[in-house]
Design a protein around this motif. Structure first.
Motif, mmCIF file in Angstrom:
data_model
loop_
_atom_site.group_PDB
_atom_site.id
_atom_site.type_symbol
_atom_site.label_atom_id
_atom_site.label_comp_id
_atom_site.label_asym_id
_atom_site.label_seq_id
_atom_site.Cartn_x
_atom_site.Cartn_y
_atom_site.Cartn_z
ATOM 1 N N ALA A 3 8.846 -40.115 -62.527
ATOM 2 C CA ALA A 3 8.234 -38.445 -62.019
ATOM 3 C C ALA A 3 6.666 -39.615 -62.003
ATOM 4 C CB ALA A 3 7.921 -37.970 -63.997
ATOM 5 N N ILE A 4 6.410 -40.431 -62.554
ATOM 6 C CA ILE A 4 4.783 -41.161 -61.682
ATOM 7 C C ILE A 4 4.657 -41.504 -60.718
ATOM 8 C CG2 ILE A 4 3.369 -42.645 -61.796
ATOM 9 C CD1 ILE A 4 4.016 -43.122 -65.063
ATOM 10 N N VAL A 5 6.324 -41.940 -60.150
ATOM 11 C CA VAL A 5 6.382 -42.126 -58.729
ATOM 12 C C VAL A 5 6.078 -40.763 -58.061
ATOM 13 C CG1 VAL A 5 7.639 -42.843 -56.578
ATOM 14 C CG2 VAL A 5 7.421 -44.092 -58.920
ATOM 15 N N CYS A 6 7.184 -40.002 -57.998
ATOM 16 C CA CYS A 6 6.591 -38.921 -57.878
ATOM 17 C C CYS A 6 5.015 -38.164 -57.458
ATOM 18 C CB CYS A 6 7.701 -37.228 -58.856
ATOM 19 S SG CYS A 6 9.720 -38.067 -58.057
ATOM 20 N N PHE A 7 4.829 -38.187 -59.189
ATOM 21 C CA PHE A 7 3.343 -37.557 -58.980
ATOM 22 C C PHE A 7 2.388 -38.349 -58.027
ATOM 23 C CE2 PHE A 7 -0.751 -38.330 -61.456
ATOM 24 C CZ PHE A 7 -1.431 -37.225 -60.861
ATOM 25 N N ALA A 8 2.841 -39.812 -57.439
ATOM 26 C CA ALA A 8 2.501 -40.608 -56.800
ATOM 27 C C ALA A 8 2.241 -40.091 -54.619
ATOM 28 C CB ALA A 8 2.055 -42.006 -57.474
ATOM 29 N N LEU A 9 3.526 -39.360 -54.671
ATOM 30 C CA LEU A 9 4.077 -39.051 -54.125
ATOM 31 C C LEU A 9 3.156 -37.852 -52.910
ATOM 32 C CD1 LEU A 9 7.199 -41.101 -53.707
ATOM 33 C CD2 LEU A 9 5.213 -41.960 -52.441
ATOM 34 N N MET A 10 3.096 -37.154 -54.376
ATOM 35 C CA MET A 10 3.202 -35.610 -53.928
ATOM 36 C C MET A 10 1.375 -35.150 -53.840
ATOM 37 S SD MET A 10 5.925 -33.765 -56.507
ATOM 38 C CE MET A 10 5.497 -32.596 -55.878
ATOM 39 N N PRO A 24 -1.725 -38.046 -54.211
ATOM 40 C CA PRO A 24 -2.118 -39.196 -53.792
ATOM 41 C C PRO A 24 -3.934 -39.689 -54.435
ATOM 42 C CG PRO A 24 -0.982 -39.391 -52.034
ATOM 43 C CD PRO A 24 -0.968 -37.937 -52.512
ATOM 44 N N ALA A 25 -4.195 -38.398 -54.322
ATOM 45 C CA ALA A 25 -5.987 -38.138 -54.409
ATOM 46 C C ALA A 25 -5.512 -38.360 -56.169
ATOM 47 C CB ALA A 25 -6.329 -37.499 -54.494
ATOM 48 N N GLY A 26 -4.760 -37.146 -57.076
ATOM 49 C CA GLY A 26 -4.843 -36.806 -57.865
ATOM 50 C C GLY A 26 -4.690 -37.949 -59.154
ATOM 51 N N TYR A 27 -3.702 -38.632 -58.580
ATOM 52 C CA TYR A 27 -2.502 -39.708 -59.137
ATOM 53 C C TYR A 27 -3.614 -41.206 -59.237
ATOM 54 C CZ TYR A 27 -0.171 -44.228 -59.239
ATOM 55 O OH TYR A 27 0.478 -45.352 -59.828
ATOM 56 N N GLN A 28 -4.407 -41.188 -58.246
ATOM 57 C CA GLN A 28 -5.197 -42.950 -57.698
ATOM 58 C C GLN A 28 -6.536 -41.955 -59.006
ATOM 59 O OE1 GLN A 28 -5.246 -45.606 -56.744
ATOM 60 N NE2 GLN A 28 -3.777 -45.037 -55.769
ATOM 61 N N ALA A 29 -7.034 -41.099 -59.114
ATOM 62 C CA ALA A 29 -8.120 -40.733 -60.051
ATOM 63 C C ALA A 29 -7.063 -41.204 -61.768
ATOM 64 C CB ALA A 29 -8.456 -39.379 -59.882
ATOM 65 N N ALA A 30 -5.774 -40.805 -61.966
ATOM 66 C CA ALA A 30 -5.446 -40.422 -63.427
ATOM 67 C C ALA A 30 -5.476 -42.262 -63.609
ATOM 68 C CB ALA A 30 -3.934 -39.672 -63.283
ATOM 69 N N THR A 31 -5.192 -42.905 -63.089
ATOM 70 C CA THR A 31 -4.800 -44.017 -63.297
ATOM 71 C C THR A 31 -5.892 -45.652 -62.948
ATOM 72 O OG1 THR A 31 -3.814 -44.515 -60.549
ATOM 73 C CG2 THR A 31 -2.632 -44.049 -61.885
#
Length: 206
Positions: free
Chosen positions: A96-103, A105-112
Protein backbone atom coordinates in the motif's frame (compact mmCIF):
# COMPACT_ATOMS: atom_id res chain seq x y z
CA UNK A 1 -15.04 -27.87 18.68
CA UNK A 2 -13.17 -30.12 16.25
CA UNK A 3 -13.97 -27.69 13.41
CA UNK A 4 -12.53 -24.75 15.34
CA UNK A 5 -9.38 -26.67 16.20
CA UNK A 6 -8.82 -27.79 12.64
CA UNK A 7 -9.35 -24.42 10.97
CA UNK A 8 -7.97 -22.04 13.60
CA UNK A 9 -4.65 -23.77 14.08
CA UNK A 10 -1.36 -23.87 12.19
CA UNK A 11 -1.04 -22.92 8.55
CA UNK A 12 -4.80 -22.93 8.07
CA UNK A 13 -4.99 -20.12 10.62
CA UNK A 14 -2.36 -18.21 8.64
CA UNK A 15 -4.23 -18.78 5.35
CA UNK A 16 -7.52 -17.55 6.84
CA UNK A 17 -5.92 -14.45 8.34
CA UNK A 18 -3.94 -13.60 5.20
CA UNK A 19 -6.93 -14.03 2.89
CA UNK A 20 -9.17 -12.00 5.20
CA UNK A 21 -6.60 -9.19 5.40
CA UNK A 22 -6.11 -9.11 1.63
CA UNK A 23 -9.87 -9.01 1.04
CA UNK A 24 -10.33 -6.22 3.58
CA UNK A 25 -7.49 -4.18 2.07
CA UNK A 26 -9.06 -4.43 -1.39
CA UNK A 27 -12.48 -3.52 0.02
CA UNK A 28 -11.11 -0.52 1.97
CA UNK A 29 -9.20 0.83 -1.03
CA UNK A 30 -12.22 0.18 -3.25
CA UNK A 31 -14.47 2.25 -0.98
CA UNK A 32 -12.64 5.32 -2.34
CA UNK A 33 -12.44 4.05 -5.91
CA UNK A 34 -8.83 2.89 -5.46
CA UNK A 35 -7.74 6.51 -5.33
CA UNK A 36 -5.03 7.89 -3.04
CA UNK A 37 -7.44 8.34 -0.13
CA UNK A 38 -8.41 4.67 -0.28
CA UNK A 39 -4.79 3.55 -0.45
CA UNK A 40 -3.94 5.69 2.58
CA UNK A 41 -6.84 4.12 4.45
CA UNK A 42 -5.40 0.69 3.62
CA UNK A 43 -2.02 1.85 4.96
CA UNK A 44 -3.58 2.87 8.27
CA UNK A 45 -5.65 -0.33 8.43
CA UNK A 46 -2.67 -2.64 7.88
CA UNK A 47 -0.57 -0.68 10.39
CA UNK A 48 -3.20 -1.51 13.02
CA UNK A 49 -3.67 -5.14 12.04
CA UNK A 50 0.11 -5.55 12.08
CA UNK A 51 0.20 -4.07 15.58
CA UNK A 52 -2.52 -6.46 16.76
CA UNK A 53 -0.92 -9.58 15.28
CA UNK A 54 2.56 -8.59 16.48
CA UNK A 55 1.28 -8.17 20.04
CA UNK A 56 -0.44 -11.57 19.92
CA UNK A 57 2.73 -13.29 18.71
CA UNK A 58 5.23 -11.46 20.92
CA UNK A 59 3.20 -11.88 24.11
CA UNK A 60 2.31 -15.55 23.57
CA UNK A 61 5.09 -17.18 25.58
CA UNK A 62 4.80 -14.72 28.48
CA UNK A 63 1.04 -15.07 28.75
CA UNK A 64 1.20 -18.87 28.58
CA UNK A 65 3.76 -18.88 31.41
CA UNK A 66 1.97 -16.37 33.64
CA UNK A 67 -1.67 -17.34 33.02
CA UNK A 68 -1.92 -20.84 31.55
CA UNK A 69 -5.41 -21.45 30.19
CA UNK A 70 -7.07 -22.62 26.97
CA UNK A 71 -6.63 -19.26 25.21
CA UNK A 72 -3.00 -18.65 26.16
CA UNK A 73 -2.08 -22.25 25.33
CA UNK A 74 -3.69 -21.79 21.89
CA UNK A 75 -1.86 -18.48 21.48
CA UNK A 76 1.49 -20.05 22.45
CA UNK A 77 0.89 -23.07 20.22
CA UNK A 78 0.15 -20.82 17.23
CA UNK A 79 2.78 -18.16 17.92
CA UNK A 80 4.65 -19.04 14.72
CA UNK A 81 1.54 -18.67 12.57
CA UNK A 82 0.49 -15.43 14.23
CA UNK A 83 4.00 -14.12 13.58
CA UNK A 84 3.90 -15.09 9.91
CA UNK A 85 0.42 -13.52 9.69
CA UNK A 86 1.93 -10.33 11.09
CA UNK A 87 4.57 -10.49 8.33
CA UNK A 88 1.82 -10.90 5.72
CA UNK A 89 -0.05 -7.91 7.16
CA UNK A 90 3.07 -5.77 7.09
CA UNK A 91 3.81 -6.97 3.56
CA UNK A 92 0.40 -5.64 2.52
CA UNK A 93 1.25 -2.46 4.41
CA UNK A 94 4.39 -2.10 2.28
CA UNK A 95 2.47 -2.75 -0.94
CA UNK A 96 0.00 0.00 0.00
CA UNK A 97 2.88 2.38 0.76
CA UNK A 98 4.46 1.67 -2.65
CA UNK A 99 1.09 2.33 -4.32
CA UNK A 100 0.82 5.61 -2.42
CA UNK A 101 4.33 6.61 -3.55
CA UNK A 102 3.51 5.86 -7.18
CA UNK A 103 0.10 7.54 -7.14
CA UNK A 104 1.02 10.67 -5.19
CA UNK A 105 4.80 11.25 -5.14
CA UNK A 106 4.49 14.70 -3.59
CA UNK A 107 2.20 13.50 -0.82
CA UNK A 108 4.45 10.54 -0.17
CA UNK A 109 7.54 12.72 0.12
CA UNK A 110 5.74 15.00 2.56
CA UNK A 111 4.71 12.03 4.71
CA UNK A 112 8.15 10.42 4.90
CA UNK A 113 11.68 11.32 5.99
CA UNK A 114 15.18 9.84 5.66
CA UNK A 115 14.79 8.39 9.17
CA UNK A 116 11.67 6.50 8.13
CA UNK A 117 13.62 4.86 5.31
CA UNK A 118 16.45 3.84 7.63
CA UNK A 119 14.48 2.58 10.61
CA UNK A 120 11.66 1.20 8.48
CA UNK A 121 14.19 -0.62 6.33
CA UNK A 122 15.81 -2.19 9.39
CA UNK A 123 12.36 -3.24 10.60
CA UNK A 124 11.52 -4.92 7.32
CA UNK A 125 14.94 -6.63 7.29
CA UNK A 126 14.11 -8.14 10.68
CA UNK A 127 10.65 -9.18 9.50
CA UNK A 128 12.10 -10.92 6.44
CA UNK A 129 14.78 -12.69 8.49
CA UNK A 130 12.32 -13.74 11.22
CA UNK A 131 9.79 -14.99 8.67
CA UNK A 132 12.44 -16.91 6.73
CA UNK A 133 13.46 -18.69 9.94
CA UNK A 134 9.88 -19.51 10.98
CA UNK A 135 10.08 -22.91 9.30
CA UNK A 136 11.50 -26.04 10.90
CA UNK A 137 14.25 -26.53 8.31
CA UNK A 138 15.53 -22.95 8.27
CA UNK A 139 15.28 -22.68 12.07
CA UNK A 140 17.33 -25.86 12.44
CA UNK A 141 19.91 -24.58 9.94
CA UNK A 142 20.29 -21.35 11.90
CA UNK A 143 20.62 -23.12 15.24
CA UNK A 144 18.62 -22.58 18.45
CA UNK A 145 20.91 -19.94 19.99
CA UNK A 146 21.11 -17.77 16.86
CA UNK A 147 17.38 -18.28 16.21
CA UNK A 148 16.49 -17.09 19.69
CA UNK A 149 18.83 -14.08 19.42
CA UNK A 150 17.36 -13.08 16.04
CA UNK A 151 13.74 -13.34 17.15
CA UNK A 152 14.41 -11.68 20.50
CA UNK A 153 16.33 -8.70 19.11
CA UNK A 154 13.98 -8.41 16.14
CA UNK A 155 10.91 -8.58 18.35
CA UNK A 156 12.09 -5.83 20.67
CA UNK A 157 13.20 -3.68 17.74
CA UNK A 158 9.76 -3.97 16.16
CA UNK A 159 8.12 -3.22 19.53
CA UNK A 160 10.21 -0.05 19.78
CA UNK A 161 9.44 0.90 16.18
CA UNK A 162 5.70 0.48 16.70
CA UNK A 163 5.93 2.70 19.80
CA UNK A 164 7.71 5.42 17.84
CA UNK A 165 5.44 5.14 14.79
CA UNK A 166 2.22 5.43 16.77
CA UNK A 167 3.62 7.63 19.55
CA UNK A 168 4.77 10.42 17.21
CA UNK A 169 1.16 10.91 16.10
CA UNK A 170 -0.18 11.40 19.63
CA UNK A 171 0.44 15.20 19.81
CA UNK A 172 -1.75 15.76 16.73
CA UNK A 173 -4.17 12.89 17.34
CA UNK A 174 -4.38 12.06 21.08
CA UNK A 175 -6.47 8.92 20.44
CA UNK A 176 -3.34 7.31 18.99
CA UNK A 177 -2.19 6.92 22.60
CA UNK A 178 -4.63 3.99 22.80
CA UNK A 179 -2.40 2.05 20.39
CA UNK A 180 0.48 2.38 22.83
CA UNK A 181 -1.41 0.51 25.57
CA UNK A 182 -1.04 -3.01 24.09
CA UNK A 183 2.62 -2.32 23.28
CA UNK A 184 3.40 -1.26 26.84
CA UNK A 185 1.36 -4.22 28.13
CA UNK A 186 3.38 -6.67 26.00
CA UNK A 187 6.66 -5.19 27.25
CA UNK A 188 5.54 -5.38 30.89
CA UNK A 189 4.28 -8.95 30.44
CA UNK A 190 7.61 -10.05 28.99
CA UNK A 191 9.55 -8.38 31.81
CA UNK A 192 7.35 -9.97 34.48
CA UNK A 193 7.59 -13.35 32.77
CA UNK A 194 11.36 -13.05 32.53
CA UNK A 195 11.60 -12.19 36.22
CA UNK A 196 9.33 -15.10 37.15
CA UNK A 197 11.39 -17.49 35.03
CA UNK A 198 14.69 -16.42 36.58
CA UNK A 199 13.41 -16.30 40.17
CA UNK A 200 14.70 -19.19 42.33
CA UNK A 201 12.09 -21.79 43.16
CA UNK A 202 11.24 -22.24 46.81
CA UNK A 203 12.67 -25.39 48.36
CA UNK A 204 10.13 -28.09 49.06
CA UNK A 205 10.09 -29.74 52.43
CA UNK A 206 9.24 -33.35 52.90
Amino acid sequence: MTYRQSWFEGWRLFALLALALAALCIWIAGMRGFEVAGVRMAIRFTARTSLFLFCLAFSAAALARLWPNAWTRWQRRNRRYLGVSFAASHGMHLIAIVCFALMDPAGYQAATSPASYIFGGIGYAFIIAMTATSFDRTAAALGPRAWRALHLVGGYYLLFQFMVSFGKRVPDMPLYALFLIPLVAVFVLRMVSMAAKSAPRPMQTA
